[in-house]
Design a protein around this motif. Structure first.
Motif, mmCIF file in Angstrom:
data_model
loop_
_atom_site.group_PDB
_atom_site.id
_atom_site.type_symbol
_atom_site.label_atom_id
_atom_site.label_comp_id
_atom_site.label_asym_id
_atom_site.label_seq_id
_atom_site.Cartn_x
_atom_site.Cartn_y
_atom_site.Cartn_z
ATOM 1 N N TYR A 120 0.844 -1.192 0.000
ATOM 2 C CA TYR A 120 0.000 0.000 0.000
ATOM 3 C C TYR A 120 0.881 1.245 0.000
ATOM 4 O O TYR A 120 1.727 1.429 0.877
ATOM 5 C CB TYR A 120 -0.895 0.001 1.235
ATOM 6 N N HIS A 167 -3.171 7.455 -2.979
ATOM 7 C CA HIS A 167 -4.555 7.600 -2.565
ATOM 8 C C HIS A 167 -4.876 8.937 -1.901
ATOM 9 O O HIS A 167 -6.035 9.355 -1.908
ATOM 10 C CB HIS A 167 -4.914 6.485 -1.579
ATOM 11 N N ARG A 227 -4.620 6.563 7.283
ATOM 12 C CA ARG A 227 -4.534 6.553 5.806
ATOM 13 C C ARG A 227 -5.346 5.384 5.247
ATOM 14 O O ARG A 227 -6.060 5.536 4.252
ATOM 15 C CB ARG A 227 -3.076 6.455 5.381
ATOM 16 N N THR A 277 -8.652 5.863 2.823
ATOM 17 C CA THR A 277 -8.715 5.164 1.541
ATOM 18 C C THR A 277 -9.960 4.287 1.465
ATOM 19 O O THR A 277 -10.676 4.276 0.455
ATOM 20 C CB THR A 277 -7.454 4.313 1.339
ATOM 21 N N THR A 320 -13.138 4.666 -1.083
ATOM 22 C CA THR A 320 -13.530 3.525 -1.910
ATOM 23 C C THR A 320 -15.007 3.199 -1.720
ATOM 24 O O THR A 320 -15.730 2.917 -2.690
ATOM 25 C CB THR A 320 -12.676 2.301 -1.560
#
Length: 427
Positions: free
Chosen positions: A77, A82, A96, A100, A104
């Protein structure tokens, strides 16, 4: 009279109550998953159905000096892919992940927050540790270099409510929000709290949880529970309900869900509905030494009553699966006590990701909804001979099992005596 009506004891009236409750049950319209077995929902789901595990030796720090060295660690990742640079400087890696997953989920639901009223959207997430790694690094600076070298972002980046705060700020969500801290049960409790906000008038909620504290500071805290497996073989370290169970393996990640009022989702013509949050309940275990029984069975019964359902209405159970023999026995007894011996399939796909603390409940609910979508039960990997007291479970092992699925029950327990249950129903 059908078996379901007979067990409800009231015939068709029970079905009518279930339909009435479904009318105001919030619906899940978006999923955002991030875990050791996949950085997005469909990658995670494919790995889960295939039984591919993500547990391995910790790479984020050298675990050699610790008695436990395995975790379900998220790899590959890159937050820069992102998030904007301004957020990278002020966030822990768990935040984080949360940001993300939230983005999504909103994209999956095809929701533009800017098109909705800012007070019509709430954020309720679960947390157990907050930004532990960020906090450790800043404390190291304090001790080695002095206070002038500590980031101003330390004032909030460590905080257990930071994921809720950062998600709400980034997407302009100013409705009633909060954070739930009940360890492993937190993800389910957050969904229950979000449901309350929706029933009180909020149109949309971001909920679930993403968690993990894979740093030396956080690792010491987890080891202190005495429940972490010390086995170095990923295939033998986390074996819930197994005769060789020796503790669990922690992990990081979880899932964020977009949950909406049914009418609100219909008004905006939401492109998909994964399912309904039909029932929820939470209980507490009695104090140690009490003669009273554990509270998990009561949580199951209350969640079913909340949904207006009978045990025979449940098609699959996603177990808490502690991997600790005495806790596995409690869960097995609760399940057989409510459902009967081998009357409902039970699964624990978290054997592939590890137990994710406050991220576990959200991920299990997301997995249950995907099971309802695709009519398949994911496997519990690595478990062999069931332990005494657990042999009456119909544990789905080794391979995914196709099955007609309408309702799934998700269970979670947190250290300190927390129990939670959520029932999800196919749309």
């Amino acid at each position: 009279m059908s078996e379901r009506s007979a067990r409800n004891g009231t015939g068709e009236a029970a079905d009518e109550r279930s339909e009435e409750k479904a009318a105001d049950a919030p619906v899940v319209t978006g999923l955002g998953v991030i875990a050791a077995t996949g950085l997005d929902t469909e990658t995670y789901w494919k790995a889960t159905l295939a039984g591919r595990g993500g547990i391995g030796r910790i790479a984020r720090f050298d675990p050699a000096q610790y008695p436990s060295r395995l975790a379900g660690e998220i790899r590959g990742y890159d937050p820069a892919d992102h998030l904007p640079d301004r957020l990278l400087a002020q966030t822990d890696h768990v935040t984080r992940f949360s940001l993300t997953a939230a983005a999504t989920a909103l994209a999956d639901a095809v929701v533009d927050p800017a098109a909705l009223g800012e007070y019509d959207m709430s954020v309720v997430t679960a947390s157990s540790a907050g930004g532990f790694e960020f906090g450790q690094k800043e404390l190291e600076k304090l001790w080695s270099k002095g206070g002038d070298h500590v980031s101003a972002y330390q004032s909030f980046a460590w905080f257990y409510a930071v994921n809720t705060g950062q998600i709400s700020i980034r997407h302009g969500m100013r409705g009633p929000s909060g954070v739930v801290v009940t360890d492993q049960a937190g993800g389910l409790d957050a969904i229950g709290q979000a449901r309350r906000h929706l029933r009180a008038g909020t149109a949309l909620a971001i909920t679930g949880g993403v968690d993990g504290s894979l740093c030396p500071w956080g690792w010491i805290g987890q080891l202190a529970t005495g429940q972490i497996s010390e086995c170095d073989d990923p295939a033998r370290a986390y074996l819930p309900f197994d005769a060789a169970a020796n503790g669990f393996v922690p992990g990081e990640g979880g899932a964020i869900l977009v949950v909406e009022q049914r009418e609100a989702a219909q008004r905006r013509a939401a492109p998909r509905v994964y399912g309904e949050i039909s029932g929820y309940a939470a209980t507490f275990d009695p104090a140690p030494g009490s003669a009273r029984p554990p509270g998990l069975r009561r949580a199951i019964e209350l969640a079913l009553a909340d949904a207006g359902c009978a045990p025979s209405d449940v098609d699959v159970v996603f177990a808490d699966a502690a991997g600790v023999p005495e806790l596995d026995l409690v869960e097995a007894q609760a399940l057989t006590g409510v459902f009967g011996a081998r009357r409902v399939p039970v699964t624990a796909p978290k054997t592939m990701t590890g137990r994710l603390a406050a991220g576990a409940g959200g991920l299990d609910v997301a997995t249950a909804l995907l099971s309802l979508r695709d009519q398949v039960i994911p496997p519990t990997v690595n478990v062999g001979t069931l332990a005494d007291g657990c042999r009456d479970l119909d544990l789905v092992r080794d391979a995914a099992r196709p099955a007609p699925l309408r309702r799934a029950l998700v269970l979670a327990r947190g250290i300190g005596g927390f129990n939670a249950a959520v029932l999800v129903t196919a749309p």
